[in-house]
Design an enzyme around this catalytic site. Sequence first.
Site, PDB file in Angstrom:
ATOM      1  CB  SER A 200      -8.496  13.384  67.374  1.00  0.00           C
ATOM      2  OG  SER A 200      -7.950  12.104  67.599  1.00  0.00           O
TER       3      SER A 200
ATOM      4  CE  LYS B 196       2.160  12.398  64.186  1.00  0.00           C
ATOM      5  NZ  LYS B 196       1.934  11.549  63.012  1.00  0.00           N
TER       6      LYS B 196
ATOM      7  CG  ASP C 167       2.185   7.500  62.615  1.00  0.00           C
ATOM      8  OD1 ASP C 167       1.086   7.094  63.030  1.00  0.00           O
ATOM      9  OD2 ASP C 167       2.488   8.702  62.546  1.00  0.00           O
TER      10      ASP C 167
ATOM     11  CB  ALA D 270      10.269  12.426  51.679  1.00  0.00           C
TER      12      ALA D 270
ATOM     13  N   GLY E 160       6.313  13.491  57.339  1.00  0.00           N
ATOM     14  CA  GLY E 160       6.247  12.716  58.580  1.00  0.00           C
ATOM     15  C   GLY E 160       5.818  11.271  58.349  1.00  0.00           C
TER      16      GLY E 160
ATOM     17  CB  THR F 270      10.662  18.438  47.631  1.00  0.00           C
ATOM     18  OG1 THR F 270       9.488  19.253  47.519  1.00  0.00           O
ATOM     19  CG2 THR F 270      11.881  19.314  47.844  1.00  0.00           C
TER      20      THR F 270
ATOM     21  CE1 TYR G 124      -8.012  10.297  59.228  1.00  0.00           C
ATOM     22  CE2 TYR G 124      -5.701   9.648  59.050  1.00  0.00           C
ATOM     23  CZ  TYR G 124      -6.680  10.466  59.588  1.00  0.00           C
ATOM     24  OH  TYR G 124      -6.328  11.453  60.472  1.00  0.00           O
TER      25      TYR G 124
ATOM     26  N   GLY H 150      -6.233   3.666  54.376  1.00  0.00           N
ATOM     27  CA  GLY H 150      -5.521   4.355  55.448  1.00  0.00           C
ATOM     28  C   GLY H 150      -6.126   4.160  56.837  1.00  0.00           C
TER      29      GLY H 150
HETATM   30  P1  NAP Z   1       3.639  16.149  55.642  1.00  0.00           P
HETATM   31  O1  NAP Z   1       4.725  15.867  56.628  1.00  0.00           O
HETATM   32  O2  NAP Z   1       3.152  17.534  55.478  1.00  0.00           O
HETATM   33  O3  NAP Z   1       4.154  15.593  54.205  1.00  0.00           O
HETATM   34  C1  NAP Z   1       3.369  15.797  53.061  1.00  0.00           C
HETATM   35  C2  NAP Z   1       3.935  14.992  51.899  1.00  0.00           C
HETATM   36  O4  NAP Z   1       3.023  15.108  50.798  1.00  0.00           O
HETATM   37  C3  NAP Z   1       5.295  15.484  51.402  1.00  0.00           C
HETATM   38  O5  NAP Z   1       6.034  14.380  50.936  1.00  0.00           O
HETATM   39  C4  NAP Z   1       4.879  16.403  50.233  1.00  0.00           C
HETATM   40  O6  NAP Z   1       5.880  16.544  49.248  1.00  0.00           O
HETATM   41  C5  NAP Z   1       3.730  15.615  49.657  1.00  0.00           C
HETATM   42  N1  NAP Z   1       2.825  16.436  48.873  1.00  0.00           N
HETATM   43  C6  NAP Z   1       1.975  17.391  49.317  1.00  0.00           C
HETATM   44  N2  NAP Z   1       1.285  17.920  48.284  1.00  0.00           N
HETATM   45  C7  NAP Z   1       1.715  17.299  47.157  1.00  0.00           C
HETATM   46  C8  NAP Z   1       1.372  17.403  45.788  1.00  0.00           C
HETATM   47  N3  NAP Z   1       0.434  18.261  45.357  1.00  0.00           N
HETATM   48  N4  NAP Z   1       1.996  16.569  44.909  1.00  0.00           N
HETATM   49  C9  NAP Z   1       2.930  15.689  45.333  1.00  0.00           C
HETATM   50  N5  NAP Z   1       3.291  15.538  46.626  1.00  0.00           N
HETATM   51  C10 NAP Z   1       2.697  16.345  47.530  1.00  0.00           C
HETATM   52  O7  NAP Z   1       2.352  15.272  55.968  1.00  0.00           O
HETATM   53  P2  NAP Z   1       2.309  13.847  56.722  1.00  0.00           P
HETATM   54  O8  NAP Z   1       2.158  14.066  58.180  1.00  0.00           O
HETATM   55  O9  NAP Z   1       3.425  13.016  56.215  1.00  0.00           O
HETATM   56  O10 NAP Z   1       0.898  13.274  56.214  1.00  0.00           O
HETATM   57  C11 NAP Z   1       0.708  12.859  54.870  1.00  0.00           C
HETATM   58  C12 NAP Z   1      -0.642  12.159  54.764  1.00  0.00           C
HETATM   59  O11 NAP Z   1      -0.610  10.948  55.540  1.00  0.00           O
HETATM   60  C13 NAP Z   1      -1.817  12.984  55.318  1.00  0.00           C
HETATM   61  O12 NAP Z   1      -2.929  12.790  54.468  1.00  0.00           O
HETATM   62  C14 NAP Z   1      -2.085  12.373  56.670  1.00  0.00           C
HETATM   63  O13 NAP Z   1      -3.438  12.495  57.075  1.00  0.00           O
HETATM   64  C15 NAP Z   1      -1.728  10.916  56.407  1.00  0.00           C
HETATM   65  N6  NAP Z   1      -1.344  10.172  57.616  1.00  0.00           N
HETATM   66  C16 NAP Z   1      -2.060   9.069  57.900  1.00  0.00           C
HETATM   67  C17 NAP Z   1      -1.721   8.317  59.007  1.00  0.00           C
HETATM   68  C18 NAP Z   1      -2.520   7.085  59.300  1.00  0.00           C
HETATM   69  O14 NAP Z   1      -2.422   6.576  60.413  1.00  0.00           O
HETATM   70  N7  NAP Z   1      -3.299   6.576  58.356  1.00  0.00           N
HETATM   71  C19 NAP Z   1      -0.653   8.683  59.818  1.00  0.00           C
HETATM   72  C20 NAP Z   1       0.073   9.832  59.477  1.00  0.00           C
HETATM   73  C21 NAP Z   1      -0.298  10.579  58.374  1.00  0.00           C
HETATM   74  P3  NAP Z   1       6.982  17.712  49.350  1.00  0.00           P
HETATM   75  O15 NAP Z   1       8.044  17.177  50.273  1.00  0.00           O
HETATM   76  O16 NAP Z   1       7.443  17.884  47.965  1.00  0.00           O
HETATM   77  O17 NAP Z   1       6.290  18.917  49.908  1.00  0.00           O
END
Ligand code: NAP
Length: 269
Positions: free
Chosen positions: A14, A65, A100, A124, A126, A148, A215, A236
């Site tokens: 982190s 979370k 966030d 869709a 977190g 999805t 990011y 990011g």
């Molecule tokens: P998560 O809850 O696991 O959600 C993942 C998302 O990505 C879902 O919508 C999933 O779709 C989609 N996905 C995964 N593989 C895919 C593919 N091959 N093609 C199309 N869609 C795909 O993860 P999260 O916590 O939301 O995090 C998502 C990203 O945001 C990560 O890279 C994380 O590091 C980043 N993030 C950044 C910050 C920041 O402060 N910059 C904060 C939070 C998260 P399905 O629903 O179809 O599975």
Amino acid sequence: MDVFGLLGNPVGHSLSPPMHEAAYEELDLDARYVTFEPAPENLGRALDGAAALGVAGLNVTIPFKQAVLDHVEPDPLAARIGAVNTVDFSTTPPTGANTDAVGAVRALRHHDVALEGTAVVVGAGGAGRAVAFGLADEDISVRVVNRTVDRAESLAADLREGGFEASAHGLDALDGCLADASLLVNCTSVGMETDETPVPEPTLHSDLVVMDAVYAPLETRLLREAAAAGATTVDGGWMLLYQGVEAFERWTGEPAPVETMARALRVRL
Ligand code: NAP
């Protein structure tokens, strides 16, 4: 001394500790930011222990979370999102916020992005839920696009239930969704550590602001192609920065030293 920290599993890589500790140093605050990695079944005991020990505040990350909602009083935005990433122990019970959501909005404000019109949120999970609610709270109409479709529909329904304007789409509808949109935010994990993009290059255009939640790397393929299409890009790192800035300000009641925190983060990204 005030103790703040991050609760997650794993939390080893982190960037929050150096970002927050740089702020404490800059403002001469007697505070430390440490990481805690409880086993998932010990979350409740960990939070009770933190409260009993006088921990001032905790950030919360994967996999806690959502589960943390059972142990804190979420503010209305965090309750609607269904996830908490910032716990404040100065109240009983502790309160939970989702920085966030506000972090994404503040990242856009930092770049003078007009918060109006229609946004396309891809993802869709977190991050998608947090960003969609954050934007909707600014009166932006949100098109949720997700691989999805059921998850997109569920998020759009939750947004509409909150009184916001929202619709749900599959990835194949991206072209139509983006044509008249002013903002695109990638909230999928596509592009993280790989040179992939969830958004086909021809759908990008110069009237878009494109923000990526990913990011690592900072310059994702999506942002590279968006810049080539003439769009404004926001990486990011800005969302990561401002979720921390927002947590810092909620905990301390003081304006965060944003540039110091940004520097501490950027040298490590
Ligand atoms: P998560 O809850 O696991 O959600 C993942 C998302 O990505 C879902 O919508 C999933 O779709 C989609 N996905 C995964 N593989 C895919 C593919 N091959 N093609 C199309 N869609 C795909 O993860 P999260 O916590 O939301 O995090 C998502 C990203 O945001 C990560 O890279 C994380 O590091 C980043 N993030 C950044 C910050 C920041 O402060 N910059 C904060 C939070 C998260 P399905 O629903 O179809 O599975």
